[in-house]
Design a protein around this motif. Sequence first.
Motif, PDB file in Angstrom:
ATOM      1  N   ILE A 352     141.108  14.088  31.740  1.00 22.58           N
ATOM      2  CA  ILE A 352     142.488  14.421  31.342  1.00 22.58           C
ATOM      3  C   ILE A 352     142.814  13.776  30.011  1.00 22.58           C
ATOM      4  CG2 ILE A 352     144.908  14.123  31.966  1.00 22.58           C
ATOM      5  CD1 ILE A 352     144.094  14.333  34.869  1.00 22.58           C
ATOM      6  N   TYR A 353     142.368  12.531  29.860  1.00 23.09           N
ATOM      7  CA  TYR A 353     142.645  11.849  28.596  1.00 23.09           C
ATOM      8  C   TYR A 353     142.033  12.619  27.435  1.00 23.09           C
ATOM      9  CZ  TYR A 353     142.521   8.347  24.948  1.00 23.09           C
ATOM     10  OH  TYR A 353     142.661   7.699  23.762  1.00 23.09           O
ATOM     11  N   LYS A 354     140.775  12.999  27.618  1.00 20.77           N
ATOM     12  CA  LYS A 354     140.084  13.700  26.535  1.00 20.77           C
ATOM     13  C   LYS A 354     140.741  15.030  26.216  1.00 20.77           C
ATOM     14  CE  LYS A 354     135.731  12.651  27.892  1.00 20.77           C
ATOM     15  NZ  LYS A 354     134.452  13.133  28.314  1.00 20.77           N
ATOM     16  N   THR A 355     141.208  15.714  27.266  1.00 18.97           N
ATOM     17  CA  THR A 355     141.747  17.049  27.027  1.00 18.97           C
ATOM     18  C   THR A 355     143.179  17.044  26.529  1.00 18.97           C
ATOM     19  OG1 THR A 355     140.501  17.576  29.012  1.00 18.97           O
ATOM     20  CG2 THR A 355     141.838  19.334  28.077  1.00 18.97           C
ATOM     21  N   PHE A 356     143.976  16.052  26.985  1.00 18.70           N
ATOM     22  CA  PHE A 356     145.405  16.145  26.692  1.00 18.70           C
ATOM     23  C   PHE A 356     145.970  15.016  25.851  1.00 18.70           C
ATOM     24  CE2 PHE A 356     146.282  19.678  29.415  1.00 18.70           C
ATOM     25  CZ  PHE A 356     145.393  19.569  30.472  1.00 18.70           C
ATOM     26  N   LEU A 357     145.354  13.852  25.929  1.00 16.45           N
ATOM     27  CA  LEU A 357     146.045  12.709  25.344  1.00 16.45           C
ATOM     28  C   LEU A 357     145.396  12.138  24.082  1.00 16.45           C
ATOM     29  CD1 LEU A 357     146.800  10.897  28.704  1.00 16.45           C
ATOM     30  CD2 LEU A 357     148.462  11.970  27.217  1.00 16.45           C
ATOM     31  N   ALA A 358     144.096  12.303  24.012  1.00 23.73           N
ATOM     32  CA  ALA A 358     143.400  11.663  22.888  1.00 23.73           C
ATOM     33  C   ALA A 358     143.823  12.290  21.562  1.00 23.73           C
ATOM     34  CB  ALA A 358     141.898  11.797  23.087  1.00 23.73           C
ATOM     35  N   ARG A 359     143.621  11.532  20.512  1.00 19.30           N
ATOM     36  CA  ARG A 359     143.966  12.054  19.182  1.00 19.30           C
ATOM     37  C   ARG A 359     143.066  13.237  18.885  1.00 19.30           C
ATOM     38  NH1 ARG A 359     146.591   7.891  15.863  1.00 19.30           N
ATOM     39  NH2 ARG A 359     145.437   6.321  17.043  1.00 19.30           N
TER      40      ARG A 359
END
Lengths: 491, 388
Positions: A352-359
Motif C-alpha cells: 500500500i505504501y508503494k502504491t499510494f503513499l510513497a513519493r
Amino acid sequence: MTIRNVLRDHGQRYRPRMACLKKAEKVVLEMQDPATGVKLQPQRLVITTIPHAITGEDIVAWLADRFQIDAQEARSFGSMLVALGYIYPIQDHKRLVVKPDASLYRFQTPYFWPTQQWPVEDTDYAIYLAKRNIRKKGILELHEQEQYNRLHKWMNHKWDFIVMQAKEQYRAAKERKKPDRVVFDCQERAYWVVHRPPPGTVSAMDYGLERLIDPNAHEVTGLAALAVLFLYFPSVWSMVTCFSLHCRLVKYCATYKGHDPFLSKCLPSNPWLTDDVTYWALNMPNVEIPTKMRVERWTFSFGELLSDPRGRDDFRLFLKKEFSGENLAFWEGCEDLKWGTAATMKEKAEQIYKTFLARGAPRWINIDGKTMEITVKGLKHPHRYVLDAAQTHIYMLMKKDSYGRYLKSPVFKETMKKAVCPEEHKFSDSQLEQNARNRRPSLSPIIIRQQEQEQKAKMAASAPVDITQVMSKLSKQGKEVPPRRTSVKND
Amino acid sequence: MACQGLQKGETLESLKRESETLKKKLEEERNKLNDVELHQVAEKVEVLSALSIKTRRVLKGHGNKVLCMDWCKDKRRMVSSSQDGKVIVWDAFTLNKEHGVPLPCTWVLACAYAPLRSLCLIMNGYLGLDNKCSVIPLSLDKNENLAAKKKSVAMHTNYVSGCSFTNSDMQLLTSSGDGTCALWDVESGQLLQSFHGHTADVLSLDLAPSETGNTFVSGGCDMKANVWDMRSGQNIQSFESHESDINCVKYYPSGDAFASASDDATCRFYDLRADREVAVYQKDSIIFGASTCDFSLSGRLLFAGYNDYTINVWDVLKGTRATILFGHENRVSRVRVSPDGTALGSASWDSTLRVSWSFSTGSNYIFRFIKLLFWVNSRLVLEFTVAF
C-alpha cells in the motif's frame, strides 16, 4: 456433591441468578390475599373435603386482571408459576401447566418453595422414594424406579440412614388427620415433580450452564471497581444534550421505516410471506440494475453506500470519471490490512505504501503533511492499524467532498433512472400454494463466492491502461484467495 | 483486572465507600446533560400500527436444546448449534438441512456464519480443559467429513460464551467465562488483543456496525456492559444499571446505541454519545429473565427472547410492548433478525428453530382475512377480488 455430575470440572460451580423467583413469590402472595386474591373453593374427595383449591379459569382471570394482559399471556404466566412449583395441579399432577377450565390447583406451602438454597439434595429424594416404597410396593413409576435403583447404588453407604428416616416420616404422617395427610402428600408429590421431573418433560428449574464466578455472592469488587472507574472517569462527555441525541435516534427510525420489512411492505413481496424469491433475486449483491429502494438507501449515509457492493461499484465508476479512484482503492486496501490475516500484513502494508503513499507512487493520494509523517513513521514497524490515521483522513475526504458530488452526478442520476421499482405481487390462494410447492434451494454461498472471485479476476484482467493498478490488484487478490484456488492467476 | 494492594490507611470498606461516592458523582454529571427522556421526544412519532407477526417455519432436527443460531449473509441460510453436539446448516426457506457437523462435545454454546458468506462456520464448546473456538470451512462436497477439517483458533481458560467474526473471515472475537474477551487471527490462531475489565463471566458481545469504527460491546455477570476499542484493548465506556446478569448485548443499526437483555427481566437501551441508559423495557407481567435480543432493520423494534418461553417485541422509541410471540415450548436461547430484515429466527431449548415474519404488511393477508370472514359468516368460500 450431586451424583449426576458426569461433566468434567471446569471450575464452574455457581448457579446463575434466578431473579424471577423472588418476583414470582410476590405475585403468589398477592394471589393468596383473602380479600383481593384468587377465589378459593373446597375440593371434594370421596369422603373428605379439602379446602383452599382454586380453578384454572380463576387463576387466568385474576392474572389477566392484575397485569392488564390478555388471556393467552395470563395463561402462559400461570403455567410458569406452576412450572416453578408455586402452584400445583391436583388432578393431572404430572403436567405442569394451567388449564383455563375448571381443573383444580392449590398453592404450594412455602416449605416447598424453590428457595435460594438449592440444588435439591439427592438424599431427600432417596428418602421420599423409600417412603413411597414402604407405603405400597410397586407404586413407583418407571423413571422413579430407575432413580431409586441408581440412588440405592450410589448411596449404599448411608442407605440405613435413609430407610430409617423414611420409616420415621411415614410413621409421623400416619399420626396426622386424613385431610392434612392428603394435602401434605399432594404437596410433597408436586415438589418432586418440579425438582425431579420425568424424563422428556421441560423443567423450569433447568438453568443451563453454571457460572465460574459466584453471582450470588456478596460483591467483593471494591478494588476492581475503583480501577475501572479511574479508567474511564474522564470519559466521553458529550457536549450535546440528550434532546438532540434522542432526535437522532428518532430520525434514524423514521428514515429507515420504509425499508423495514416488519413495518412496511417489501416490494414485490416478502419472500417468506409469499414463497416467491423475486425480492432476493432483485437485491443480489452485484445485480446489474438495483431497485429504487436500494438506491434510496445509498443517499442516507456514506456508510450505506460503501457497505453495499453495488453502491460501492457505482461510486467507483463515478470516481474513475473524476480521476480520483485512488482514494477508494486506498481505503479498501486499508480495510483489507486491518481485517486481514496476520501473516501477510507486513507485505500488504508495504504494498500500500508503494502504491499510494510513497513519493512518485503510481496512485498517490493527497493527505496532509502531518498525517503523512505519522504514517510513514508508523510504517517502520508496521502493525494492522498503522494506516488508521491516513484511512480516516481519506474517508472523511470522500464523505465530505466526493459523496456529495456523487449524489448530484450524472452517474448516480443514470442509476436512479434505470433503477427498477417492482410491482407488488397479488397472489391468489392457489398461486400461494403453488409457490409453496415450488420452493427451490438457492445457489450455495460457496458457489456465489467463487463466481464473485472469478468476476473480480476478469475485471482486473480486462481493465484498461494502468498496469500498476492491475498489478497491485492482482497481488492483493493473490493474498486474499486461499491457496487451493486455481482461478485467479496472472494473465 | 488492575488490582493493586491496599494502600496504608485503606480498608476494603473505605475503598468501597469511595467507589460509591465516585459512582454517584458520575451519575450526577451524566444527569446534568439529561434534559428530556427518549419516550417524551418520541411522543410525536406515530404509533406503530398493530403488528401481526406469525411463525410459519419450524426447523426440526436437533435432538436436544438449541443453544445458538446465526443467519448467513444470503438471507435464507442459517446455522444452529445444539446440546446434542451437532451443528447444522439449514436453508430455512426450503427447510433443507445442508450440512451437519457432529462435534465431540456438548454445550456448543455459540456459532456464527462468516461474513463473506462462503467458507467458514465456527462453533465452540467446552471439552475438558480445552475451551476452544474452532473454525470449519464449508464445502460443497456433501460427503466430506467436516468435523475432521475443524481448525481450533481461540483458547480460553474457561468456557467460551460468545463469538463473532469481524468484518472478514480472518479474525475472530470471543468472549469467555473467565471474564475476558479476545481477538484472534484465524489463520495462525494467534491472540491479537485481549480485553480485561469484567469482574465476572462475560456472556455476550457484539461488534459495532462497520461505519462507526473499531469498537465492540460486551455484557457480563458483573451487570456491566463495557465498550472496548479493538485497537488498544481499552475499555472506553462502561454502563452499569442492570440489576442482574446481562445475557445479551446488541448494537442499534446506526451504531450510536445498544440494547442489553438481562436476567432482571428488563431490556435496557443505552446511548453511547449520551453515555447513559435512555430507556428501560419492562412490564409487571414479565418476571423471567431475557436471554437474547435483536433489533429490526430500522431499529424501531426490539425482539427479546425470554426464559418464560416467549418473545416480546418492544417499540424502542416509545418504550412500550408492541406484541408478544408464543410458540416455543422451552426457553428461547437466541433471536436474530435476518440480514435484510425480512424475518426473525429464534432458537430454543425445545430443540426447534422457528422463523417468523410480519403478516400485517402484506396485502395478501388482508385479502385472505376478508375471505375468511365471509366463509365464517356464510359457510361458503366466495371468490372475489379486492383492489388495494
